[in-house]
Write a protein that holds these residues in place. Structure first.
Motif, PDB file in Angstrom:
ATOM      1  N   GLU B 122       0.687  -1.242  -0.156  1.00  0.00           N
ATOM      2  CA  GLU B 122      -0.079   0.031   0.094  1.00  0.00           C
ATOM      3  C   GLU B 122       0.893   1.073  -0.081  1.00  0.00           C
ATOM      4  N   LEU B 126       1.117   4.109  -3.149  1.00  0.00           N
ATOM      5  CA  LEU B 126       0.603   5.506  -2.997  1.00  0.00           C
ATOM      6  C   LEU B 126       1.986   6.267  -3.310  1.00  0.00           C
ATOM      7  N   SER B 130       1.800   8.995  -6.313  1.00  0.00           N
ATOM      8  CA  SER B 130       2.101  10.355  -5.879  1.00  0.00           C
ATOM      9  C   SER B 130       3.196  10.972  -6.661  1.00  0.00           C
ATOM     10  N   ALA B 160      -5.030  16.003  -6.423  1.00  0.00           N
ATOM     11  CA  ALA B 160      -6.253  15.280  -6.806  1.00  0.00           C
ATOM     12  C   ALA B 160      -6.455  14.256  -8.105  1.00  0.00           C
ATOM     13  N   ALA B 163      -5.078  11.249  -7.205  1.00  0.00           N
ATOM     14  CA  ALA B 163      -5.845  10.362  -6.356  1.00  0.00           C
ATOM     15  C   ALA B 163      -7.081  10.078  -7.242  1.00  0.00           C
ATOM     16  N   ALA B 164      -7.447  10.534  -7.996  1.00  0.00           N
ATOM     17  CA  ALA B 164      -8.557  10.242  -8.976  1.00  0.00           C
ATOM     18  C   ALA B 164      -8.066   8.917  -9.826  1.00  0.00           C
ATOM     19  N   ARG B 166      -5.804   6.937  -9.000  1.00  0.00           N
ATOM     20  CA  ARG B 166      -5.788   5.802  -8.156  1.00  0.00           C
ATOM     21  C   ARG B 166      -7.070   5.206  -7.975  1.00  0.00           C
ATOM     22  N   VAL B 167      -8.102   5.767  -7.632  1.00  0.00           N
ATOM     23  CA  VAL B 167      -9.397   5.451  -7.234  1.00  0.00           C
ATOM     24  C   VAL B 167     -10.020   4.806  -8.577  1.00  0.00           C
ATOM     25  N   ARG B 170      -8.643   1.120  -9.072  1.00  0.00           N
ATOM     26  CA  ARG B 170      -9.161   0.479  -7.971  1.00  0.00           C
ATOM     27  C   ARG B 170     -10.525   0.146  -8.476  1.00  0.00           C
ATOM     28  N   HIS B 171     -11.128   0.917  -8.917  1.00  0.00           N
ATOM     29  CA  HIS B 171     -12.536   0.682  -9.448  1.00  0.00           C
ATOM     30  C   HIS B 171     -12.455  -0.402 -10.725  1.00  0.00           C
ATOM     31  N   ILE B 184     -13.997   4.892 -17.143  1.00  0.00           N
ATOM     32  CA  ILE B 184     -13.600   5.108 -15.623  1.00  0.00           C
ATOM     33  C   ILE B 184     -12.682   6.467 -15.159  1.00  0.00           C
ATOM     34  N   ALA B 188     -13.766   9.573 -13.304  1.00  0.00           N
ATOM     35  CA  ALA B 188     -13.170   9.859 -11.917  1.00  0.00           C
ATOM     36  C   ALA B 188     -12.439  11.384 -12.299  1.00  0.00           C
ATOM     37  N   CYS B 191     -14.757  14.386 -11.737  1.00  0.00           N
ATOM     38  CA  CYS B 191     -15.185  14.806 -10.446  1.00  0.00           C
ATOM     39  C   CYS B 191     -14.344  15.878  -9.788  1.00  0.00           C
ATOM     40  N   VAL B 192     -13.030  15.843 -10.038  1.00  0.00           N
ATOM     41  CA  VAL B 192     -11.910  16.567  -9.450  1.00  0.00           C
ATOM     42  C   VAL B 192     -11.662  18.062 -10.267  1.00  0.00           C
TER      43      VAL B 192
END
Lengths: 204, 204
Positions: B122, B126, B130, B160, B163-164, B166-167, B170-171, B184, B188, B191-192
Motif C-alpha cells: 500500500e 501510494l 504520488s 487530486a 488520487a482520482a 488511483r481510485v 481500484r474501481h 472510468i 473519475a 469529479c475533481v
DNA sequence: CGCACTAGGTGCGTATCACGCAAGTTGTGG
DNA sequence: CCACAACTTGCGTGATACGCACCTAGTGCG
C-alpha cells in the motif's frame, strides 16, 4: 467519546499504541530527518515502556510507528463529517469537518514536518493520510445518497480531499508561511470541492 | 524520445532498473498477494540477471522494486500534459493526457491488482502514484500561468488528479466492472477538475 | 467470590535484509 | 591510447520482522 465505550482491554491497547507511536515520533524528531536510522526499535520500545516484541505486535516498521498518530487522526475523518448538521451543503460540511479535525489542537509543526518532509517516511505518510479516504467516502456517500458501489464520486472526492489536506499541510510547513492552517486548508479544499451548486447531478 | 538522447550508460541503467522492476513484479504476481514474503530479494536479482547487491543499488526494498514500473509511469504525467495543445482547456487537456498515458498500452490487470490490492504494498503504491504530483503540478502551473509558490491550486489539482487515477484504477479492478479503463478514468477525473462547460469565462 | 477463558505482553531464536566498503569491470572524453 | 568516472559485485555486519511457546492480566459466568 473516544476512550469511553471501550472495555479496559481496548483502552489499554489504544494507550499502548499511542505510547509507542508518541515515543517513536518524539525520538525521530530528536534525531532529525537525517538520523532516522539511528532511532533503534529498541529505543522506541524502551521509551514507550514496552518490550521490543510488543512494539512489533503494534507496528511492523519504524516508519509505521512514527506515523501512527497521523493514521489514527485520519481514521476519524468520516466521523467528523458525520457529526456535521445534515442540512449543510456537502462542501461546507467537509471543510468545516476537516478544519475542526485538523485544528482543534493545532498540529505539532515539528511532528508534521518530520512526517511529511522526511523522504524515508514518504510511503507511510501517504498511507497515514489516505486512511481518511475510506471512512470519508462512506460518510460522503451517506450524505449525498450515492451508491458507493456504482458511483465513483464519493470515493474520488474523499481521495481528493485527503490529497488536498496533504498539500495544505506541506504548504503550511513552508518557511515564510504566515497564514493559519485553517485558512490554508480552506483554500486547498475549495480547489477540489464542487463549489456548492445547490444540487449535484452525480447520477449517470 | 525516451531512450534516445541518453548515453549508453544511462540507457543501460534504465534497462537494468526496468529488468529488476519487471522481474520483481512478475515474481510477486506468481506468488500472489499472500505469499509476498516468499519472494526473496535473491530471486528477484537472479531473475533480472544481476547480483543481489546491484538490486539494492536500485531499490531499497522489495516493495519499491515491485512498484517501480508504476512509479516510472507516474513520472511521465507532467510531460504527457505538456504535450497537449496549449489552447486546450485545462480539464480536457488533463483528461486527454492521463487517458493517453494510462491506456496507450492497456495496463496489465494482474500487475495493477498486485500493486493496488496488496496491503503490504500500500505505502509504495501510494508513493508510486504520488510521483505524478510534482511534475503534474508544474505542468498545470505552466499552463494556467499560476505561481506554484503562492497559489495552491496547481499542487492541489495535481494531487487530486493523482488520487482520482488511483481510485479509478481500484474501481477498474473491481470484479464485475465492464467499462473501459478510459471511461472510468474520464468519470473519475471529471469529479475533481473544474468542469469546463462549453465556455468558461474566467480561469479562476 | 472464585474460576475458566481469552486477549495481550514477553523472551528467544532465526531468516532476511539494507548498506558500507573496497576491488574489479566497462563507458567516456581528451 | 590513456586517465577518469560510473557501475557492478562479493563480503561482512548490525538490525529487523516475525513465528513460537509461555506468562500475565482482564472478562464473564456460575
Amino acid at each position: 467519546m473516544t476512550d469511553d465505550a471501550m472495555d479496559l482491554r481496548a483502552r489499554n491497547k489504544q494507550a499502548t499504541r499511542e505510547a509507542i507511536s508518541h515515543a517513536a515520533l518524539r525520538l525521530a524528531i530528536e534525531q532529525g530527518p537525517h538520523g532516522l536510522a539511528l532511532v533503534r526499535v529498541h529505543d522506541i520500545a524502551e521509551a514507550a515502556g514496552v518490550s521490543s516484541r510488543t512494539y512489533n505486535n503494534y507496528f511492523s516498521s519504524r516508519e509505521e510507528a512514527i506515523c501512527g498518530f497521523q493514521a489514527d487522526q485520519s481514521r476519524r475523518a468520516g466521523q467528523a463529517l458525520r457529526s456535521r448538521p445534515a442540512d449543510e451543503p456537502l462542501d461546507q460540511a467537509v471543510i468545516a469537518a476537516v478544519i475542526e479535525l485538523y485544528t482543534d489542537p493545532e498540529p505539532d509543526k515539528a511532528g508534521l514536518r518530520m512526517i511529511m518532509l522526511t523522504p524515508a517516511l514518504e510511503g507511510e505518510a501517504l498511507k497515514a493520510f489516505s486512511m481518511a479516504e475510506g471512512p470519508l467516502a462512506e460518510a460522503i456517500a451517506a450524505r449525498t445518497g450515492a451508491d458507493p458501489e456504482r458511483d465513483l464520486s464519493p470515493a474520488v472526492t474523499a481521495a481528493a480531499v485527503a490529497a488536498a489536506i496533504r498539500v495544505a499541510g506541506r504548504h503550511w510547513l513552508t518557511p515564510g508561511t504566515t497564514d493559519t492552517f485553517a485558512t490554508i486548508l480552506r483554500h486547498a479544499l475549495s480547489c477540489v470541492l464542487p463549489a456548492t451548486p445547490p444540487d449535484d447531478p452525480a447520477a449517470r
